[in-house]
Design an enzyme around this catalytic site. Structure first.
Site, PDB file in Angstrom:
ATOM      1  N   HIS A  25     -31.880  -8.757  -3.936  1.00  0.00           N
ATOM      2  CA  HIS A  25     -33.329  -8.538  -3.834  1.00  0.00           C
ATOM      3  C   HIS A  25     -33.962  -8.641  -5.207  1.00  0.00           C
ATOM      4  O   HIS A  25     -33.300  -8.497  -6.243  1.00  0.00           O
ATOM      5  CB  HIS A  25     -33.624  -7.155  -3.231  1.00  0.00           C
ATOM      6  CG  HIS A  25     -33.388  -6.001  -4.179  1.00  0.00           C
ATOM      7  ND1 HIS A  25     -34.375  -5.488  -4.979  1.00  0.00           N
ATOM      8  CD2 HIS A  25     -32.268  -5.292  -4.454  1.00  0.00           C
ATOM      9  CE1 HIS A  25     -33.885  -4.493  -5.707  1.00  0.00           C
ATOM     10  NE2 HIS A  25     -32.606  -4.360  -5.409  1.00  0.00           N
ATOM     11  N   CYS A  26     -35.270  -8.932  -5.213  1.00  0.00           N
ATOM     12  CA  CYS A  26     -36.045  -8.880  -6.444  1.00  0.00           C
ATOM     13  C   CYS A  26     -37.047  -7.745  -6.282  1.00  0.00           C
ATOM     14  O   CYS A  26     -36.814  -6.817  -5.516  1.00  0.00           O
ATOM     15  CB  CYS A  26     -36.731 -10.214  -6.712  1.00  0.00           C
ATOM     16  SG  CYS A  26     -37.915 -10.711  -5.446  1.00  0.00           S
ATOM     17  N   ALA A  27     -38.154  -7.804  -6.967  1.00  0.00           N
ATOM     18  CA  ALA A  27     -39.096  -6.690  -6.917  1.00  0.00           C
ATOM     19  C   ALA A  27     -39.810  -6.587  -5.577  1.00  0.00           C
ATOM     20  O   ALA A  27     -40.303  -5.514  -5.225  1.00  0.00           O
ATOM     21  CB  ALA A  27     -40.135  -6.834  -8.035  1.00  0.00           C
TER      22      ALA A  27
END
Length: 625
Positions: A25-27
């Site tokens: 995941h990213c932000a």
């Protein structure tokens, strides 16, 4: 929100834990690479609780949950995966696994795009300048010797050294030393070697060494890519047996020498054989009955540009002009260009993102002056549907040129400047414009007929633009608030819909804007608390004392850099003061990794406020009421 329940729903949508090959995941987004992509129903995916958007792109299923939520869903998913006994996830990154799932054609196009797309700005600029110079020359505008030479510096440099740019980019792509790639590229176009264009036109003779005709590689594309690949692989192999103490000297020496010898004496003869076969085939194709040859050449001529063999056509043109005084290839070249141009413009018209649409139009514009490399590498080669539409348009126009018996009085200029080669008769001008218009319109309509498929291929995430952010309850709406944010990074401010990332540009994450930074320091825009620091340090989330929540996402797709260009000075829970240094980003390192430094600044709970206004003043960057 029950994150465990959301994670369970997610597993059902993607076919269970055993179908997950990799996830990260990213932000804002959860990215999954699956073993079987066909099990996912987009409608079911978009129905997930709390989801703000879903799209599938380049082998990755991307679920947009938003700041904070994505961390919780990711953690819950990990717990469920472990509970089901699925602990062996691929050791590769999700990006690498997604690449592995592409078919050979998609992989080839991806590699080609990774190498050539960074060159587009240079090609667009110099292509336009070359077109202007050619038009001025044909109009009889002459410059003095010094001014002409100075103008030539602007117009000729980038294309003269095109193989240098390509070997640099290819070497970097394939893991070699890009500086050695530059050196090799310069050697391939060294002025001491016979110029490839001069040899093709008969003005210069090739070197005859060891029974091989040796020439420079001016105007070549695939040979330069092969050179970059060969250099990278040789460097890797040589380094394995060269002692470390001698590596700095021996490895570059052997790598350059072996690669250059192979390119000049090994690949060179092969290219000559290919060029001879191409010329012979073109002559036979043109001579085919009932205009079939005209149609084939008009449709396929631009594919020669991709191979770098198009300069060989000048030999045929010269022969035609010497024998008949007319050049039948010129209108067919313009037809082929017009077909690809129509396909590119139609593709740009399909794009919902303003930045992507603008970039495609910019890449296509030099085509009107006869320069098609930016269009091909920046737009059409990204989709076989688009490229094929251009081929169809060129083929139809080529057949039309046959029935109109259209030919030019000279060579060297095409498309709009090429009009000057048809001014011997008004009828010729009308026929020429009709051929170009036909190619453009047919290709344009072919693309529009495949609009949905092409949009899904080139802009699959566009559906996110239609996502509606959850409307908060009345109890959550703050009616009395007046907060001014200072600009967290120095640089130029852009409208949010101009940010070249659909999740941010669509407003699905909230209102805000983008910054094209000139300084890598990230400052606190207000007094508040740190709510999020991404593991890869590329994004920070804050909440002001008044309750305004802000996401600062430094760069686009910078999660893939694994935190290397970033230094964080805060952690979750820290209280910060307006103007306090939160993060430092190495902007040159981000750009060197072919990532955009454009930084979205998102008010993630903007729906709770009456107004979110962006201003140009540094001390009143965003005003929230």
């Amino acid at each position: 929100m029950d994150y465990q329940a959301v994670a369970r729903q997610l597993l059902e949508v993607v076919g269970g834990a055993s179908n997950i090959r990799n996830y990260e995941h990213c932000a804002t987004r959860l990215r999954l690479v699956l073993k079987d992509n066909d099990v996912v129903d987009p409608d079911q995916a978009e129905a997930l609780e709390g989801l703000q958007g879903y799209f599938f792109s380049t082998g990755q299923h991307q679920f947009v949950f938003g700041t904070g939520k994505v961390n919780e869903v990711y953690a819950a998913l990990g717990q469920l995966m472990e509970a089901e006994g699925v602990t062996q996830i691929s050791e590769s990154s999700a990006k690498e696994d997604a690449y592995d799932q592409l078919n050979p054609v998609q992989k080839f196009v991806r590699i080609l795009a990774d190498i050539l797309v960074p060159l587009i700005p240079v090609l667009v600029t110099t292509g336009l300048l070359m077109g202007i110079r050619g038009l001025l020359n044909e109009l009889g505008v002459s410059l003095s010797g010094e001014w002409n030479e100075l103008f030539a510096v602007l117009t000729d440099t980038a294309f003269a050294f095109l193989p240098v740019f390509i070997t640099y980019s290819a070497t970097k792509k394939f893991g070699g030393n890009p500086i050695i790639g530059i050196a090799l590229g310069l050697m391939l176009v060294a002025p001491q070697l016979p110029n490839a264009y001069g040899v093709a036109s008969g003005e210069v003779e090739a070197f005859h060494l060891l029974g091989v005709n040796v020439t420079g590689y001016q105007g070549t594309i695939f040979p330069a890519i092969i050179a970059g690949w060969l250099l990278s692989k040789l460097e890797e192999k040589i380094r394995k047996f060269v002692p470390q103490a001698m590596d700095l000297i021996v490895t570059p020496f052997l790598t350059i020498v072996f690669t250059l010898v192979l390119m000049l004496f090994g690949l060179g003869p092969i290219i000559q054989l290919v060029e001879g076969a191409v010329i012979g085939s073109i002559v036979k194709v043109i001579q085919a009955p009932f205009g079939i040859g005209y149609a084939l050449f008009g449709g396929l001529q631009q594919l020669l540009v991709v191979t770098g063999l198009h300069h060989s056509l000048s030999i045929i043109e010269i022969s035609l002009l010497n024998d008949t005084g007319r050049n039948i290839l010129n209108p067919l070249m313009s037809a082929s260009m017009a077909g690809q141009f129509g396909a590119a413009i139609a593709t740009a018209s399909l794009m919902r993102q303003k930045v992507k649409r603008s970039n495609m139009i910019s890449a296509a514009t030099p085509t009107v002056f006869g320069i098609t490399e930016p269009l091909l590498f920046g737009v059409n080669l990204r989709s076989l549907r688009v490229l094929g539409s251009g081929v169809v348009g060129g083929a139809v126009a080529g057949l039309m040129a046959y029935f109109l018996n259209l030919s030019a009085t000279g060579m060297g200029i095409t498309f709009l400047p090429g009009l000057l080669l048809y001014t011997d008769q008004v009828a010729s001008v009308v026929k020429y414009l009709s051929v170009i218009a036909t190619a453009f319109v047919v290709a344009f309509l072919c693309v529009r007929a495949q609009a949905k498929a092409i949009r899904q291929e080139l802009e699959p995430e566009a559906e996110v633009e239609e996502t509606v952010v959850e409307t908060p309850s009345e109890d959550s709406v703050r009616t009395s608030i007046d907060v001014q944010l200072i600009q967290p990074m120095a640089g130029d401010i852009m409208e949010l819909d101009q940010v070249p990332d659909p999740v941010f540009a669509s407003g699905a994450m909230g209102a805000g804007c983008g910054i094209l930074p000139t300084d890598g320091r990230v400052l606190a825009p207000f007094n508040g608390e740190i709510m999020l620091v991404a593991d890869t340090k590329h994004a920070i989330g804050l909440r002001s004392n008044e309750g305004v929540e802000v996401l600062i996402h430094v760069g686009l797709d910078t999660v893939e850099l694994e935190g290397k260009p970033f230094t964080s000075y805060v952690q979750v829970g820290d209280k910060v003061q307006q103007g306090q240094l939160l993060l430092e980003a190495d902007l040159p390192a981000i750009e060197a990794a072919s990532k955009s430094t454009i930084t979205p600044i998102i008010i993630t709970n903007s729906a709770e406020f009456d107004e979110v206004a962006t201003a140009s003043a540094k001390d009143s960057f965003i005003h929230i009421r």
